[in-house]
Design a protein around this motif. Structure first.
Motif, PDB file in Angstrom:
ATOM      1  N   ALA A 182       0.810  -1.217   0.000  1.00  0.00           N
ATOM      2  CA  ALA A 182       0.000   0.000   0.000  1.00  0.00           C
ATOM      3  C   ALA A 182       0.839   1.260   0.000  1.00  0.00           C
ATOM      4  N   GLU A 183       1.952   1.262   0.735  1.00  0.00           N
ATOM      5  CA  GLU A 183       2.774   2.470   0.814  1.00  0.00           C
ATOM      6  C   GLU A 183       3.374   2.822  -0.543  1.00  0.00           C
ATOM      7  N   ALA A 184       3.965   1.834  -1.203  1.00  0.00           N
ATOM      8  CA  ALA A 184       4.547   2.085  -2.526  1.00  0.00           C
ATOM      9  C   ALA A 184       3.472   2.486  -3.523  1.00  0.00           C
ATOM     10  N   ALA A 185       2.285   1.855  -3.424  1.00  0.00           N
ATOM     11  CA  ALA A 185       1.189   2.182  -4.346  1.00  0.00           C
ATOM     12  C   ALA A 185       0.691   3.601  -4.122  1.00  0.00           C
ATOM     13  N   ALA A 186       0.533   4.004  -2.857  1.00  0.00           N
ATOM     14  CA  ALA A 186       0.057   5.360  -2.561  1.00  0.00           C
ATOM     15  C   ALA A 186       1.058   6.408  -3.031  1.00  0.00           C
ATOM     16  N   GLN A 187       2.326   6.143  -2.834  1.00  0.00           N
ATOM     17  CA  GLN A 187       3.348   7.095  -3.259  1.00  0.00           C
ATOM     18  C   GLN A 187       3.416   7.187  -4.783  1.00  0.00           C
ATOM     19  N   ALA A 188       3.335   6.026  -5.451  1.00  0.00           N
ATOM     20  CA  ALA A 188       3.462   6.017  -6.914  1.00  0.00           C
ATOM     21  C   ALA A 188       2.229   6.586  -7.598  1.00  0.00           C
ATOM     22  N   ARG A 189       1.041   6.282  -7.087  1.00  0.00           N
ATOM     23  CA  ARG A 189      -0.202   6.681  -7.761  1.00  0.00           C
ATOM     24  C   ARG A 189      -0.699   8.069  -7.342  1.00  0.00           C
ATOM     25  N   PHE A 190      -0.464   8.428  -6.063  1.00  0.00           N
ATOM     26  CA  PHE A 190      -1.053   9.677  -5.576  1.00  0.00           C
ATOM     27  C   PHE A 190      -0.039  10.618  -4.937  1.00  0.00           C
ATOM     28  N   GLY A 191       1.224  10.203  -4.858  1.00  0.00           N
ATOM     29  CA  GLY A 191       2.251  11.070  -4.305  1.00  0.00           C
ATOM     30  C   GLY A 191       2.074  11.370  -2.833  1.00  0.00           C
ATOM     31  N   LYS A 192       1.568  10.430  -2.071  1.00  0.00           N
ATOM     32  CA  LYS A 192       1.335  10.627  -0.642  1.00  0.00           C
ATOM     33  C   LYS A 192       1.511   9.302   0.083  1.00  0.00           C
ATOM     34  N   PRO A 193       1.703   9.325   1.412  1.00  0.00           N
ATOM     35  CA  PRO A 193       1.809   8.064   2.154  1.00  0.00           C
ATOM     36  C   PRO A 193       0.465   7.363   2.255  1.00  0.00           C
ATOM     37  N   ALA A 194       0.508   6.075   2.524  1.00  0.00           N
ATOM     38  CA  ALA A 194      -0.718   5.274   2.621  1.00  0.00           C
ATOM     39  C   ALA A 194      -1.608   5.742   3.761  1.00  0.00           C
TER      40      ALA A 194
END
Length: 251
Positions: A182-194
């Motif tokens: 989730a952390e990598a996905a949130a950073q990659a897709r939305f530029g923010k932490p999970a």
């Protein structure tokens, strides 16, 4: 008159080249195979015990990615993952997550019935089964793999808490493009932490989980947008009815 001694003209059978007539050798190979299977069995279960507390960095699925694929995974504790994502994932993948023991028999029977009737194919796998597959096994079908997956789901449901299962799942689930967790996905897709994901962002991430390399979050297509809207409504039901209590409730 000298009589010649009696001789047996029948030729003795000779072993075929490369073929062993020694049953002891077959027994040795069978014993070695049995020891190997026992060693693998014990190793996997010991790994399961260690993962009940230790972060899971890497998996067989990650190792089987095509050569040259850049992998991203940033392990974070569940306290640093938005509750909205927990609720969206339960709504999308396993609404009875808190109620079953690793295998949802009702969902499995429903999936078998729908598949028999020619409807959209469903797997019937629980979040626990998906976690077991992602940690210990590989993608793909096959009854043998599914049987092992089911056993491991029952095993980790026994020795891990539901909160731990969700924590591991959210840290190793694939969100496409070599992005895991989730952390990598949130950073990659939305530029923010999970931890800062909104309800809509969480619903979008949950919407692509069945086929993360096929469906996109950035930008989402019409199907993903519709599914995310549906999941927001279902996530609200999850929260209102306490279907996430085993993960988010403070004991």
């Amino acid at each position: 008159m000298v009589t010649s001694p009696h001789t047996n003209n029948e030729a003795e059978p000779r072993p075929v080249k490369g073929q062993s007539n020694d049953p002891g050798r077959l027994s040795q190979w069978a014993a070695r195979l049995g020891l190997l299977l026992c060693a693998v069995f014990l190793a996997i279960h010991a790994m399961g015990l260690s993962h009940s507390v230790a972060p899971v960095h890497g998996s067989l699925n990650m190792l089987m990615r095509p050569s040259g694929t850049e992998l991203r995974q940033d392990w974070v504790p569940i306290e640093r993952i938005s509750p909205d994502l927990v609720q969206a994932v339960i709504a999308a993948e396993d609404s009875r997550f808190c109620a079953h023991n690793g295998i949802d028999v009702d969902a499995l029977e429903e999936a078998i019935e729908e598949n028999r009737d020619g409807g959209r194919r469903r797997g019937g796998s629980t979040l626990t089964q998906q976690t077991a597959k992602n940690v210990f096994l590989w993608n793909g079908g096959g009854y043998a793999r599914k049987a092992v997956e089911a056993w491991l789901a029952l095993y980790i449901d026994t020795i891990w808490s539901k909160r731990r299962i969700m924590e591991v799942y959210l840290n190793i689930a694939e969100w496409g493009d070599g992005i895991y967790g989730a952390e990598a996905a949130a950073q990659a897709r939305f530029g923010k932490p999970a931890s800062d994901l909104t309800r809509q962002e969480a619903a979008l991430l949950a919407a692509v989980l069945p086929s993360p390399n096929k469906w996109r979050v950035d930008p989402p297509g019409p199907y993903v947008r519709r599914r995310a809207g549906t999941l927001r409504q279902r996530a609200a039901v999850v929260a209102n009815e306490g279907l996430d209590d085993c993960v988010l409730r403070d004991d």
